[in-house]
Write an enzyme that holds these catalytic residues in place. Structure first.
Site, PDB file in Angstrom:
ATOM      1  N   GLY A   1      16.080 -21.813  29.646  1.00 54.44           N
ATOM      2  CA  GLY A   1      15.902 -22.277  31.024  1.00 54.44           C
ATOM      3  C   GLY A   1      16.507 -23.638  31.307  1.00 54.44           C
ATOM      4  O   GLY A   1      16.385 -24.168  32.422  1.00 54.44           O
TER       5      GLY A   1
ATOM      6  N   ASP B   1      10.420 -20.231  23.809  1.00 54.53           N
ATOM      7  CA  ASP B   1      10.007 -18.965  23.171  1.00 54.53           C
ATOM      8  C   ASP B   1       8.546 -18.604  23.452  1.00 54.53           C
ATOM      9  O   ASP B   1       7.653 -19.456  23.365  1.00 54.53           O
ATOM     10  CB  ASP B   1      10.166 -19.067  21.650  1.00 54.53           C
ATOM     11  CG  ASP B   1      11.617 -19.161  21.236  1.00 54.53           C
ATOM     12  OD1 ASP B   1      12.482 -19.427  22.095  1.00 54.53           O
ATOM     13  OD2 ASP B   1      11.887 -18.972  20.042  1.00 54.53           O
TER      14      ASP B   1
ATOM     15  N   ASP C   1      22.533 -17.185  22.134  1.00 55.26           N
ATOM     16  CA  ASP C   1      21.449 -18.163  22.018  1.00 55.26           C
ATOM     17  C   ASP C   1      22.023 -19.556  21.738  1.00 55.26           C
ATOM     18  O   ASP C   1      22.675 -19.773  20.715  1.00 55.26           O
ATOM     19  CB  ASP C   1      20.545 -17.695  20.868  1.00 55.26           C
ATOM     20  CG  ASP C   1      19.214 -18.408  20.838  1.00 55.26           C
ATOM     21  OD1 ASP C   1      19.061 -19.409  21.563  1.00 55.26           O
ATOM     22  OD2 ASP C   1      18.344 -17.975  20.077  1.00 55.26           O
TER      23      ASP C   1
HETATM   24  C1  GLA Z   1      15.535 -18.681  19.461  1.00 55.22           C
HETATM   25  C2  GLA Z   1      15.302 -17.633  20.542  1.00 55.22           C
HETATM   26  C3  GLA Z   1      14.412 -16.534  20.002  1.00 55.22           C
HETATM   27  C4  GLA Z   1      15.045 -15.909  18.776  1.00 55.22           C
HETATM   28  C5  GLA Z   1      15.330 -16.987  17.731  1.00 55.22           C
HETATM   29  C6  GLA Z   1      16.148 -16.449  16.565  1.00 55.22           C
HETATM   30  O1  GLA Z   1      14.374 -19.372  19.145  1.00 55.22           O
HETATM   31  O2  GLA Z   1      14.737 -18.227  21.669  1.00 55.22           O
HETATM   32  O3  GLA Z   1      14.190 -15.544  20.986  1.00 55.22           O
HETATM   33  O4  GLA Z   1      16.233 -15.250  19.148  1.00 55.22           O
HETATM   34  O5  GLA Z   1      16.071 -18.073  18.282  1.00 55.22           O
HETATM   35  O6  GLA Z   1      16.457 -17.431  15.630  1.00 55.22           O
END
Ligand code: GLA
Length: 409
Positions: A205, A226, A155
């Site tokens: 994205g 998200d 991430d």
């Molecule tokens: C980001 C990701 C989420 C999740 C959080 C965890 O926002 O997009 O899917 O993994 O981090 O902190």
């Protein structure tokens, strides 16, 4: 998601249009083997967020078996953010107090016939502010391998800060190159472990990741910000996938984020829309609810085998919108086609929607089956009109009657 700088995001997105990768989409042979169909499983984030514990993950694994989800195809049990503890003097990452023994947890998950997933960031910190993999990529990948990890969600998070530090002028071309290098670096680290690990890119994205995700080793890549457990969020994300279909295929999939089915923020009709749309999109099906407390409706949605079969079809074609406002179609390997008629109109009413079979590319007599009522609708000609509840869906599978492929699924 935190740490996101809108200016860099926008700049990257526009730049990437000009940066279409020169390498063929299936960059390495391992990709296709790791994810021949969209990965299915469960992830802790959407329900438990940062509260998740070792016990919750074990309970999820137990419930996956007991509920029948494993047998329906849900295989990965993925711990998202907040498992991370400190590094020791050698720089090895350790889990925190909520997760006393990651290797033992991995073994427990494997003992149930399931696979084990984990989460990290290319930045120094994850989105939740926990320890990321920056500067420790190979060390972390090797640690994950000793823990029996089969899936890594990586991430972007605070790596955005590194990009800014490196280039305060925030040149979008440089930003994109740095991001790609960071994802490639972890991919190489994973390959060096010689353990098959599905690689999930999570950078919302940015920079049209679908155009280069396979080249940095990604098996799936998030295409959006998200998801939230709300119809407007789910529908915006799901329906905005139109046009991305050419970037998905066996080994490499667009990921419109994890499922919210069963989390309570949508009606059953809306959750059926969520599941149907993700299946038509050949999206990863990663449940995000508390599996130990599923009601029958939630189970019937997550474990609708006829809908799952659409998602998991071996042809691996992501479906597309074929008619307004929201009629979508996905071709399937036996010559049939899955069609979903979504009532996405925003008034409060059930709507009669009509599917003209010529829009699906079919003519003549057709065998039509409803994938939510599990009923044959008979042999139909020309068109089918059905009243679809507000926010809901009717999902069909259609076989040309003259072909040899009309056998019941
Ligand atoms: C980001 C990701 C989420 C999740 C959080 C965890 O926002 O997009 O899917 O993994 O981090 O902190």
């Amino acid at each position: 998601m935190r740490f996101h700088s809108p200016s860099i995001l926008t700049a990257c997105a526009s730049l990437a249009i000009t940066l279409i990768c020169h390498v063929c989409p299936a960059a390495n042979a391992q990709s296709a083997e790791l994810a021949p169909t969209p990965p299915m499983g469960w992830n802790s984030w959407n329900h438990f967020a940062e509260k998740v514990t070792d016990a919750d993950v074990r309970a999820a694994a137990d419930a996956m078996v007991a509920s029948g989800m494993r047998d329906a195809g849900y295989i990965f049990v993925n711990v998202d953010d907040s498992w991370e503890g400190e590094r020791d003097s050698q720089g090895n990452i350790h889990s925190n107090r909520k997760f006393p023994d990651m290797k033992a947890l991995g073994e427990y998950v494997h003992s149930k016939g399931l696979k084990f997933g984990i989460y990290s960031s290319p930045g120094p910190k994850t989105c939740g502010g926990y320890e990321g993999s920056y500067g420790h990529e190979q060390q972390d990948a090797s640690t994950y391998a000793t823990w029996g990890v089969d899936f890594l969600k990586y991430d972007l998070c605070s790596y955005m800060d590194i990009m800014k530090l490196h280039d305060p002028a925030q040149d979008p071309h440089q930003a994109l190159q740095m991001m790609q290098a960071a994802y490639r670096k972890m991919h190489e680290a994973l390959l060096n472990t010689h353990r098959p690990i599905v690689y999930s890119l999570c950078q919302y994205g940015v920079g049209s990741v679908w155009q280069w995700g396979p080249q940095v080793g990604g098996n799936i890549w998030r295409t959006t910000d998200d998801i939230r457990d709300h119809y407007s969020s789910m529908a915006l994300i799901g329906f905005s996938q139109a046009g991305l279909e050419k970037f998905a295929g066996p080994g490499h999939w667009n990921d419109p984020d994890m499922l919210e089915v069963g989390n309570g923020g949508m009606t059953a009709e809306e959750y059926r829309t969520h599941m149907s749309l993700w299946a038509i999109l050949a999206a990863p099906l990663i449940a995000g609810n508390d599996l130990s407390k599923m009601d029958d409706t939630t189970k019937s949605i997550l474990m609708n085998k006829e809908v799952i079969a659409v998602d998991q079809d071996k042809l691996g074609i992501q479906g597309s919108r074929i008619a307004p406002p929201q009629i979508w179609m996905k071709p399937l390997s036996d010559g049939s086609k899955a069609v979903a008629l979504f009532n996405y109109v925003t008034d409060d009413e059930a709507e009669p929607l009509t599917l003209n079979f010529k829009d699906v590319g079919f003519s003549g007599p057709l065998r039509v089956r409803d994938l939510w009522t599990h009923k044959e609708l008979g042999i139909l000609h020309d068109s089918y009109t059905v009243t679809v509840p507000q926010g809901g869906v009717v999902m069909l599978r259609i076989w040309p009657q003259t072909s040899e492929t009309g056998a019941a699924p």
